[in-house]
Design a protein around this motif. Structure first.
Motif, PDB file in Angstrom:
ATOM      1  N   ARG A 131     -26.134   4.648  18.847  1.00 33.27           N
ATOM      2  CA  ARG A 131     -24.679   4.843  18.925  1.00 33.27           C
ATOM      3  C   ARG A 131     -24.081   4.098  20.114  1.00 33.27           C
ATOM      4  NH1 ARG A 131     -24.472  10.066  19.747  1.00 33.27           N
ATOM      5  NH2 ARG A 131     -23.596  10.041  21.852  1.00 33.27           N
ATOM      6  N   LEU A 132     -24.780   4.105  21.238  1.00 31.96           N
ATOM      7  CA  LEU A 132     -24.292   3.400  22.419  1.00 31.96           C
ATOM      8  C   LEU A 132     -24.305   1.886  22.199  1.00 31.96           C
ATOM      9  CD1 LEU A 132     -26.013   5.537  25.193  1.00 31.96           C
ATOM     10  CD2 LEU A 132     -23.557   5.413  24.696  1.00 31.96           C
ATOM     11  N   VAL A 133     -25.345   1.381  21.558  1.00 34.33           N
ATOM     12  CA  VAL A 133     -25.379  -0.047  21.236  1.00 34.33           C
ATOM     13  C   VAL A 133     -24.231  -0.388  20.295  1.00 34.33           C
ATOM     14  CG1 VAL A 133     -26.685  -1.880  20.098  1.00 34.33           C
ATOM     15  CG2 VAL A 133     -27.856  -0.294  21.637  1.00 34.33           C
ATOM     16  N   ALA A 134     -23.970   0.462  19.313  1.00 34.13           N
ATOM     17  CA  ALA A 134     -22.861   0.222  18.385  1.00 34.13           C
ATOM     18  C   ALA A 134     -21.526   0.142  19.126  1.00 34.13           C
ATOM     19  CB  ALA A 134     -22.815   1.319  17.328  1.00 34.13           C
ATOM     20  N   ALA A 135     -21.371   0.984  20.150  1.00 32.95           N
ATOM     21  CA  ALA A 135     -20.107   1.027  20.886  1.00 32.95           C
ATOM     22  C   ALA A 135     -19.837  -0.254  21.668  1.00 32.95           C
ATOM     23  CB  ALA A 135     -20.093   2.222  21.834  1.00 32.95           C
ATOM     24  N   VAL A 136     -20.889  -0.984  22.056  1.00 34.05           N
ATOM     25  CA  VAL A 136     -20.695  -2.217  22.822  1.00 34.05           C
ATOM     26  C   VAL A 136     -20.977  -3.459  21.983  1.00 34.05           C
ATOM     27  CG1 VAL A 136     -21.115  -1.114  25.050  1.00 34.05           C
ATOM     28  CG2 VAL A 136     -23.046  -2.074  23.779  1.00 34.05           C
ATOM     29  N   THR A 137     -21.094  -3.269  20.669  1.00 40.01           N
ATOM     30  CA  THR A 137     -21.298  -4.394  19.761  1.00 40.01           C
ATOM     31  C   THR A 137     -19.960  -4.863  19.228  1.00 40.01           C
ATOM     32  OG1 THR A 137     -23.506  -3.637  19.088  1.00 40.01           O
ATOM     33  CG2 THR A 137     -22.357  -5.119  17.577  1.00 40.01           C
ATOM     34  N   ASN A 138     -19.648  -6.140  19.426  1.00 46.56           N
ATOM     35  CA  ASN A 138     -18.366  -6.667  18.961  1.00 46.56           C
ATOM     36  C   ASN A 138     -18.339  -6.778  17.443  1.00 46.56           C
ATOM     37  OD1 ASN A 138     -17.408  -6.990  21.596  1.00 46.56           O
ATOM     38  ND2 ASN A 138     -18.258  -9.044  21.767  1.00 46.56           N
ATOM     39  N   PRO A 139     -17.206  -6.472  16.833  1.00 42.02           N
ATOM     40  CA  PRO A 139     -17.084  -6.604  15.383  1.00 42.02           C
ATOM     41  C   PRO A 139     -16.889  -8.068  14.988  1.00 42.02           C
ATOM     42  CG  PRO A 139     -14.986  -5.961  16.317  1.00 42.02           C
ATOM     43  CD  PRO A 139     -15.969  -5.992  17.468  1.00 42.02           C
ATOM     44  N   VAL A 140     -16.888  -8.318  13.683  1.00 41.63           N
ATOM     45  CA  VAL A 140     -16.518  -9.645  13.184  1.00 41.63           C
ATOM     46  C   VAL A 140     -15.013  -9.781  13.338  1.00 41.63           C
ATOM     47  CG1 VAL A 140     -16.464 -11.161  11.181  1.00 41.63           C
ATOM     48  CG2 VAL A 140     -18.439  -9.673  11.560  1.00 41.63           C
ATOM     49  N   TYR A 141     -14.571 -10.827  14.030  1.00 43.81           N
ATOM     50  CA  TYR A 141     -13.151 -10.966  14.332  1.00 43.81           C
ATOM     51  C   TYR A 141     -12.387 -11.637  13.205  1.00 43.81           C
ATOM     52  CZ  TYR A 141     -14.509  -9.746  19.093  1.00 43.81           C
ATOM     53  OH  TYR A 141     -15.000  -9.107  20.188  1.00 43.81           O
ATOM     54  N   ASP A 142     -11.121 -11.268  13.090  1.00 42.70           N
ATOM     55  CA  ASP A 142     -10.207 -11.880  12.126  1.00 42.70           C
ATOM     56  C   ASP A 142      -9.787 -13.237  12.674  1.00 42.70           C
ATOM     57  OD1 ASP A 142      -8.058 -12.684  10.558  1.00 42.70           O
ATOM     58  OD2 ASP A 142      -7.229 -10.661  10.382  1.00 42.70           O
ATOM     59  N   PRO A 143     -10.102 -14.332  12.005  1.00 47.30           N
ATOM     60  CA  PRO A 143      -9.790 -15.666  12.541  1.00 47.30           C
ATOM     61  C   PRO A 143      -8.298 -15.964  12.628  1.00 47.30           C
ATOM     62  CG  PRO A 143     -10.607 -15.837  10.299  1.00 47.30           C
ATOM     63  CD  PRO A 143     -10.807 -14.407  10.714  1.00 47.30           C
ATOM     64  N   SER A 144      -7.467 -15.138  11.999  1.00 44.25           N
ATOM     65  CA  SER A 144      -6.023 -15.385  12.044  1.00 44.25           C
ATOM     66  C   SER A 144      -5.362 -14.803  13.292  1.00 44.25           C
ATOM     67  CB  SER A 144      -5.354 -14.815  10.790  1.00 44.25           C
ATOM     68  OG  SER A 144      -5.521 -13.401  10.723  1.00 44.25           O
ATOM     69  N   PHE A 145      -6.109 -14.085  14.113  1.00 42.18           N
ATOM     70  CA  PHE A 145      -5.571 -13.508  15.347  1.00 42.18           C
ATOM     71  C   PHE A 145      -6.387 -13.996  16.544  1.00 42.18           C
ATOM     72  CE2 PHE A 145      -4.367 -10.497  12.031  1.00 42.18           C
ATOM     73  CZ  PHE A 145      -3.017 -10.327  12.289  1.00 42.18           C
ATOM     74  N   ASP A 146      -5.788 -13.882  17.730  1.00 41.46           N
ATOM     75  CA  ASP A 146      -6.444 -14.343  18.949  1.00 41.46           C
ATOM     76  C   ASP A 146      -7.758 -13.586  19.163  1.00 41.46           C
ATOM     77  OD1 ASP A 146      -6.137 -15.840  21.666  1.00 41.46           O
ATOM     78  OD2 ASP A 146      -6.673 -13.778  22.209  1.00 41.46           O
ATOM     79  N   ARG A 147      -8.836 -14.339  19.295  1.00 44.15           N
ATOM     80  CA  ARG A 147     -10.172 -13.746  19.413  1.00 44.15           C
ATOM     81  C   ARG A 147     -10.315 -12.909  20.680  1.00 44.15           C
ATOM     82  NH1 ARG A 147     -15.248 -14.932  17.289  1.00 44.15           N
ATOM     83  NH2 ARG A 147     -17.013 -14.444  18.653  1.00 44.15           N
ATOM     84  N   TYR A 148      -9.799 -13.401  21.797  1.00 40.09           N
ATOM     85  CA  TYR A 148      -9.952 -12.678  23.055  1.00 40.09           C
ATOM     86  C   TYR A 148      -9.167 -11.370  23.043  1.00 40.09           C
ATOM     87  CZ  TYR A 148     -12.149 -16.874  25.005  1.00 40.09           C
ATOM     88  OH  TYR A 148     -12.986 -17.935  25.251  1.00 40.09           O
ATOM     89  N   GLU A 149      -7.988 -11.384  22.430  1.00 42.62           N
ATOM     90  CA  GLU A 149      -7.194 -10.155  22.352  1.00 42.62           C
ATOM     91  C   GLU A 149      -7.894  -9.132  21.469  1.00 42.62           C
ATOM     92  OE1 GLU A 149      -4.805  -7.210  23.040  1.00 42.62           O
ATOM     93  OE2 GLU A 149      -4.720  -9.114  24.139  1.00 42.62           O
ATOM     94  N   GLN A 150      -8.503  -9.592  20.374  1.00 35.09           N
ATOM     95  CA  GLN A 150      -9.268  -8.671  19.530  1.00 35.09           C
ATOM     96  C   GLN A 150     -10.454  -8.090  20.298  1.00 35.09           C
ATOM     97  OE1 GLN A 150      -9.797  -9.855  15.199  1.00 35.09           O
ATOM     98  NE2 GLN A 150      -9.058 -11.790  16.050  1.00 35.09           N
ATOM     99  N   TYR A 151     -11.089  -8.916  21.111  1.00 34.23           N
ATOM    100  CA  TYR A 151     -12.204  -8.441  21.931  1.00 34.23           C
ATOM    101  C   TYR A 151     -11.736  -7.338  22.879  1.00 34.23           C
ATOM    102  CZ  TYR A 151     -15.283  -8.402  26.018  1.00 34.23           C
ATOM    103  OH  TYR A 151     -16.065  -8.006  27.082  1.00 34.23           O
ATOM    104  N   ARG A 152     -10.626  -7.576  23.555  1.00 36.06           N
ATOM    105  CA  ARG A 152     -10.132  -6.598  24.518  1.00 36.06           C
ATOM    106  C   ARG A 152      -9.732  -5.293  23.827  1.00 36.06           C
ATOM    107  NH1 ARG A 152      -8.184 -11.530  26.854  1.00 36.06           N
ATOM    108  NH2 ARG A 152      -6.187 -11.417  25.804  1.00 36.06           N
ATOM    109  N   GLU A 153      -9.122  -5.388  22.662  1.00 40.42           N
ATOM    110  CA  GLU A 153      -8.721  -4.183  21.936  1.00 40.42           C
ATOM    111  C   GLU A 153      -9.943  -3.396  21.470  1.00 40.42           C
ATOM    112  OE1 GLU A 153      -6.309  -1.293  20.671  1.00 40.42           O
ATOM    113  OE2 GLU A 153      -5.741  -3.076  21.839  1.00 40.42           O
ATOM    114  N   HIS A 154     -10.952  -4.103  21.015  1.00 39.47           N
ATOM    115  CA  HIS A 154     -12.192  -3.424  20.603  1.00 39.47           C
ATOM    116  C   HIS A 154     -12.823  -2.693  21.784  1.00 39.47           C
ATOM    117  CE1 HIS A 154     -16.270  -2.686  19.304  1.00 39.47           C
ATOM    118  NE2 HIS A 154     -16.705  -3.425  20.290  1.00 39.47           N
ATOM    119  N   VAL A 155     -12.877  -3.347  22.935  1.00 36.62           N
ATOM    120  CA  VAL A 155     -13.481  -2.716  24.111  1.00 36.62           C
ATOM    121  C   VAL A 155     -12.717  -1.448  24.479  1.00 36.62           C
ATOM    122  CG1 VAL A 155     -13.917  -2.975  26.583  1.00 36.62           C
ATOM    123  CG2 VAL A 155     -14.503  -4.830  25.009  1.00 36.62           C
ATOM    124  N   ARG A 156     -11.383  -1.531  24.493  1.00 40.41           N
ATOM    125  CA  ARG A 156     -10.570  -0.351  24.841  1.00 40.41           C
ATOM    126  C   ARG A 156     -10.877   0.809  23.897  1.00 40.41           C
ATOM    127  NH1 ARG A 156      -6.373  -4.320  24.831  1.00 40.41           N
ATOM    128  NH2 ARG A 156      -5.783  -4.966  26.938  1.00 40.41           N
TER     129      ARG A 156
END
Length: 239
Positions: A131-156
């Motif tokens: 479960r902890l590994v899942a929490a820090v695993t990045n999802p597949v990002y939507d290429p139509s949106f900014d990748r870094y912003e998606q990363y930050r939102e996932h982390v939050r």
């Protein structure tokens, strides 16, 4: 290779520069000596699996395994964490993101993909580690949106739910952020751009009462976040 008697207190960047992967492996061994035989076996197994999965991976000038070792060692030595589930998850924190199919193939069902990979971790190291590994695993990002912003939102979102995952993520961030001065080439600016907006996010999460670290450890982390911000500013503001 012969290591100095003070290896257990050497800064990790010094171990990396002087002794490389073998030195970091020895430091990891020294850190896990405080655990009982069963826990040492689990943590050695986590490292062995990470080493196998990341055997061909590189991180600019070094084997990728060095990064995973530093993240785990930092959690034990600097954050004073003795929770074996958390340490195992730290060693394996990139396993599902980077090698889902290879990891999934090790299970009884010999499946593919993220869910099957997490099932293998749960089977070998327990549901909580997975479960902890899942929490820090990045999802597949939507290429139509900014990748870094998606990363930050996932982390939050993911760290909001998992206080112990914050501990893994901040150690990972420290290695990437404070350690940006040990990076070369175009990755320096890319890393600073990606990670700089995360400094206030992580600072707020670490400061929360439910983040399971002592006051002194949190103060140490805040100093590291300040240092990361200084380095990001030196890289980005002078462009």
């Amino acid at each position: 290779m012969e290591f100095p008697s003070y290896l257990g207190t050497m800064p990790m960047h010094a171990i990396t520069e002087i002794y490389g992967e073998s030195g970091l492996r020895e430091r990891y061994r020294l850190e896990i000596e405080r655990f009982g035989p069963h826990d040492r076996e689990r943590l050695a197994a986590a490292l062995a699996l990470a080493a196998e999965l990341h055997r061909e991976d590189r991180r600019v000038r070094e084997p990728y395994l060095n990064h995973l070792l530093r993240v785990a060692i930092r959690i034990m030595h600097h954050y004073d964490v003795s929770d074996v589930d958390v340490i195992a998850a730290a060693v394996l924190h990139d396993a599902v993101e980077d090698h889902p199919d290879e990891l999934a193939a090790l299970g009884e069902a010999a499946g593919t993909g993220t869910e099957d990979a997490l099932a293998v971790l749960a089977e070998r190291f327990g549901e909580r580690t997975a479960r902890l590994v899942a929490a820090v695993t990045n999802p597949v990002y939507d290429p139509s949106f900014d990748r870094y912003e998606q990363y930050r939102e996932h982390v939050r979102e993911s760290l909001e739910r998992e206080p112990w995952a914050r501990v893994i993520k901040v150690s990972d961030f420290t290695d990437n952020g404070v350690g940006v001065i040990h990076t070369t080439g175009p990755k320096v600016e890319r890393s600073a751009t990606k990670y700089r907006p995360m400094v206030p996010v992580l600072r707020e999460l670490v400061a929360r009462p439910d983040t399971p670290l002592s006051r002194l450890v949190k103060q140490h982390i805040f100093r590291q976040l300040d240092l990361a911000e200084e380095r990001f500013a030196a890289i980005l503001d002078g462009r």
